[in-house]
Write a protein that holds these residues in place. Structure first.
Motif, PDB file in Angstrom:
ATOM      1  N   ASN A 169     -14.076   5.303   8.162  1.00 42.93           N
ATOM      2  CA  ASN A 169     -14.595   5.618   6.828  1.00 42.93           C
ATOM      3  C   ASN A 169     -13.477   5.762   5.803  1.00 42.93           C
ATOM      4  O   ASN A 169     -13.451   6.702   5.005  1.00 42.93           O
ATOM      5  CB  ASN A 169     -15.447   6.893   6.880  1.00 42.93           C
ATOM      6  CG  ASN A 169     -16.271   7.073   5.612  1.00 42.93           C
ATOM      7  OD1 ASN A 169     -16.661   6.101   4.968  1.00 42.93           O
ATOM      8  ND2 ASN A 169     -16.536   8.321   5.251  1.00 42.93           N
ATOM      9  N   SER A 170     -12.541   4.835   5.824  1.00 39.90           N
ATOM     10  CA  SER A 170     -11.433   4.861   4.873  1.00 39.90           C
ATOM     11  C   SER A 170     -10.931   3.449   4.652  1.00 39.90           C
ATOM     12  O   SER A 170     -10.936   2.629   5.570  1.00 39.90           O
ATOM     13  CB  SER A 170     -10.295   5.730   5.400  1.00 39.90           C
ATOM     14  OG  SER A 170      -9.175   5.671   4.528  1.00 39.90           O
ATOM     15  N   ARG A 171     -10.463   3.182   3.434  1.00 41.17           N
ATOM     16  CA  ARG A 171     -10.016   1.833   3.102  1.00 41.17           C
ATOM     17  C   ARG A 171      -8.682   1.469   3.750  1.00 41.17           C
ATOM     18  O   ARG A 171      -8.309   0.324   3.809  1.00 41.17           O
ATOM     19  CB  ARG A 171      -9.953   1.671   1.587  1.00 41.17           C
ATOM     20  CG  ARG A 171     -11.325   1.578   0.957  1.00 41.17           C
ATOM     21  CD  ARG A 171     -11.236   1.196  -0.508  1.00 41.17           C
ATOM     22  NE  ARG A 171     -10.897   2.332  -1.357  1.00 41.17           N
ATOM     23  CZ  ARG A 171      -9.817   2.385  -2.119  1.00 41.17           C
ATOM     24  NH1 ARG A 171      -8.948   1.381  -2.102  1.00 41.17           N
ATOM     25  NH2 ARG A 171      -9.582   3.425  -2.873  1.00 41.17           N
ATOM     26  N   GLY A 172      -7.950   2.423   4.222  1.00 40.46           N
ATOM     27  CA  GLY A 172      -6.780   2.162   5.046  1.00 40.46           C
ATOM     28  C   GLY A 172      -5.708   1.310   4.417  1.00 40.46           C
ATOM     29  O   GLY A 172      -4.846   1.798   3.679  1.00 40.46           O
ATOM     30  N   VAL A 173      -5.723   0.013   4.705  1.00 39.31           N
ATOM     31  CA  VAL A 173      -4.614  -0.849   4.309  1.00 39.31           C
ATOM     32  C   VAL A 173      -4.458  -0.917   2.795  1.00 39.31           C
ATOM     33  O   VAL A 173      -3.342  -1.078   2.290  1.00 39.31           O
ATOM     34  CB  VAL A 173      -4.775  -2.262   4.923  1.00 39.31           C
ATOM     35  CG1 VAL A 173      -5.925  -3.021   4.268  1.00 39.31           C
ATOM     36  CG2 VAL A 173      -3.488  -3.039   4.843  1.00 39.31           C
ATOM     37  N   THR A 174      -5.528  -0.778   2.024  1.00 36.83           N
ATOM     38  CA  THR A 174      -5.385  -0.768   0.566  1.00 36.83           C
ATOM     39  C   THR A 174      -4.886   0.582   0.062  1.00 36.83           C
ATOM     40  O   THR A 174      -4.600   0.731  -1.123  1.00 36.83           O
ATOM     41  CB  THR A 174      -6.726  -1.102  -0.133  1.00 36.83           C
ATOM     42  OG1 THR A 174      -7.715  -0.144   0.251  1.00 36.83           O
ATOM     43  CG2 THR A 174      -7.186  -2.494   0.222  1.00 36.83           C
ATOM     44  N   ARG A 175      -4.780   1.548   0.945  1.00 34.38           N
ATOM     45  CA  ARG A 175      -4.188   2.847   0.604  1.00 34.38           C
ATOM     46  C   ARG A 175      -2.774   2.980   1.164  1.00 34.38           C
ATOM     47  O   ARG A 175      -2.186   4.043   1.144  1.00 34.38           O
ATOM     48  CB  ARG A 175      -5.061   3.994   1.115  1.00 34.38           C
ATOM     49  CG  ARG A 175      -6.381   4.118   0.370  1.00 34.38           C
ATOM     50  CD  ARG A 175      -7.133   5.361   0.815  1.00 34.38           C
ATOM     51  NE  ARG A 175      -8.352   5.555   0.057  1.00 34.38           N
ATOM     52  CZ  ARG A 175      -8.440   6.179  -1.111  1.00 34.38           C
ATOM     53  NH1 ARG A 175      -7.342   6.675  -1.662  1.00 34.38           N
ATOM     54  NH2 ARG A 175      -9.588   6.321  -1.723  1.00 34.38           N
ATOM     55  N   GLY A 176      -2.259   1.882   1.707  1.00 28.08           N
ATOM     56  CA  GLY A 176      -0.857   1.877   2.088  1.00 28.08           C
ATOM     57  C   GLY A 176      -0.548   2.266   3.513  1.00 28.08           C
ATOM     58  O   GLY A 176       0.564   2.722   3.793  1.00 28.08           O
ATOM     59  N   THR A 177      -1.495   2.084   4.436  1.00 27.89           N
ATOM     60  CA  THR A 177      -1.183   2.401   5.820  1.00 27.89           C
ATOM     61  C   THR A 177      -1.729   1.342   6.760  1.00 27.89           C
ATOM     62  O   THR A 177      -2.680   0.629   6.424  1.00 27.89           O
ATOM     63  CB  THR A 177      -1.756   3.774   6.225  1.00 27.89           C
ATOM     64  OG1 THR A 177      -1.301   4.107   7.556  1.00 27.89           O
ATOM     65  CG2 THR A 177      -3.281   3.775   6.217  1.00 27.89           C
TER      66      THR A 177
END
Length: 327
Positions: free
Chosen positions: A269-277
């Motif tokens: 439930n998180s955008r992950g790669v677009t948040r830099g991880t």
């Protein structure tokens, strides 16, 4: 703990700079929160070099905050990690976790390790090759004592000979295209290398030309490779990923054959790669390539993003590559 630097106007009207500790951002959270006493924490400001010594936090014992387990009432784990490939001898980590606490320590190049001071309890002890868990065992820590608990790399990737491999099975996309930029740039940043229309040729393309992530609305990515007559027949393709968004997982075609769609990964439930991880739940997908699919000479693998969802560009379902291999 994540330190978020910000520039803002102070209440008095002047400008100041603040470092805000973001303890529980909730992004790509892979485990339940561990509640209770947290800290103390120490923050060093240096010219870029490592701090010369550990900050002494023993003063906390004199304060006696509720929930503190004193050093005298903690224990240690000591042991040796074995089986990690020599190429990763400087990237061996051992971790301990249960529902109340977790700890990590970097092992020596020979695999020797001693844990931090730990709360008494039973822990899952995990061996990491860089950021990939490659072995686990259980260990019980008692107050005031040291227990010996050796651990070995049991991961199949470190025991397998591959026909070809792209990247390292180490829980990271290190070396892949844009992996060196993703922690400070959005995938859409103009400084990023292009994500679309990529064809990677085994044996001649640079690993840095293979994309670290694949987006449903932007992919797919193609891999071409040559095989000898002794290398064809029924084979297994493996694709490992480190993070997924919106149920993104790989499906493939090899020449004229198409794989089935694997089950969806756990939704963080998180955008992950677009948040830099790139960090999330590491997953491995294997595909049984049937006899008669591969040919002596040139072959083409195409990797797609499967998902029950959709989205535009970088907000479409996606996943981050760890490594690919054929065997």
């Amino acid at each position: 703990m994540h330190i978020q630097p910000t520039n803002r106007n102070s209440i008095s009207g002047g400008a100041d700079t603040a470092a805000i500790p973001d303890m529980n951002s909730g992004h790509v959270q892979t485990e339940s929160y561990r509640q209770g006493l947290h800290g103390p924490y120490a923050l060093w400001f240096t010219t870029g070099s490592a701090p010369s010594a550990d900050f002494d936090t023993t003063f906390w014992e004199a304060l006696n905050p509720s929930g503190l387990t004193t050093f005298a009432n903690r224990g240690y784990v000591r042991g040796t990690a074995s089986g990690i490939p020599s190429a990763f001898s400087d990237k061996i980590t051992v971790g301990w976790a249960n529902s109340a606490a977790q700890y990590w320590v970097k092992a020596s190049s020979a695999g020797a390790f001693t844990s931090p001071k730990m709360k008494p309890g039973t822990y899952t002890q995990t061996l990491y090759k860089n950021e990939l868990a490659v072995g686990t065992t259980s260990v019980t820590v008692s107050a005031g004592s040291t227990v010996t608990a050796n651990i070995a790399d049991t991961h199949v990737d470190d025991k397998t000979t591959y026909i070809w491999q792209i990247g390292d099975f180490d829980g990271t996309p290190a070396g892949f295209k844009n992996a060196d930029k993703i922690e400070t740039m959005h995938p859409s940043d103009s400084r990023m290398g292009g994500w679309s229309g990529i064809t990677y040729t085994v044996g001649s393309s640079s690993v840095s030309s293979f994309p670290m992530a694949l987006f449903q609305a932007i992919g797919p990515v193609k891999v071409t490779f040559n095989l000898s007559s002794s290398q064809i027949g029924a084979r297994t393709l493996k694709i490992a990923t480190t993070l997924a968004f919106a149920g993104g997982r790989p499906t493939v075609t090899v020449n004229g054959w198409s794989s089935s769609t694997p089950p969806a990964p756990t939704d963080l439930n998180s955008r992950g790669v677009t948040r830099g991880t790139w960090r999330g739940n590491n997953n491995e997908y294997t595909y049984a390539v049937p006899s008669g699919t591969l040919v002596a000479g040139s072959n083409t693998l195409t990797v797609y993003v499967a998902s029950g969802s959709s989205g535009d560009a970088y907000l479409s379902p996606n996943f981050v590559f760890d490594a690919l291999a054929l065997y």
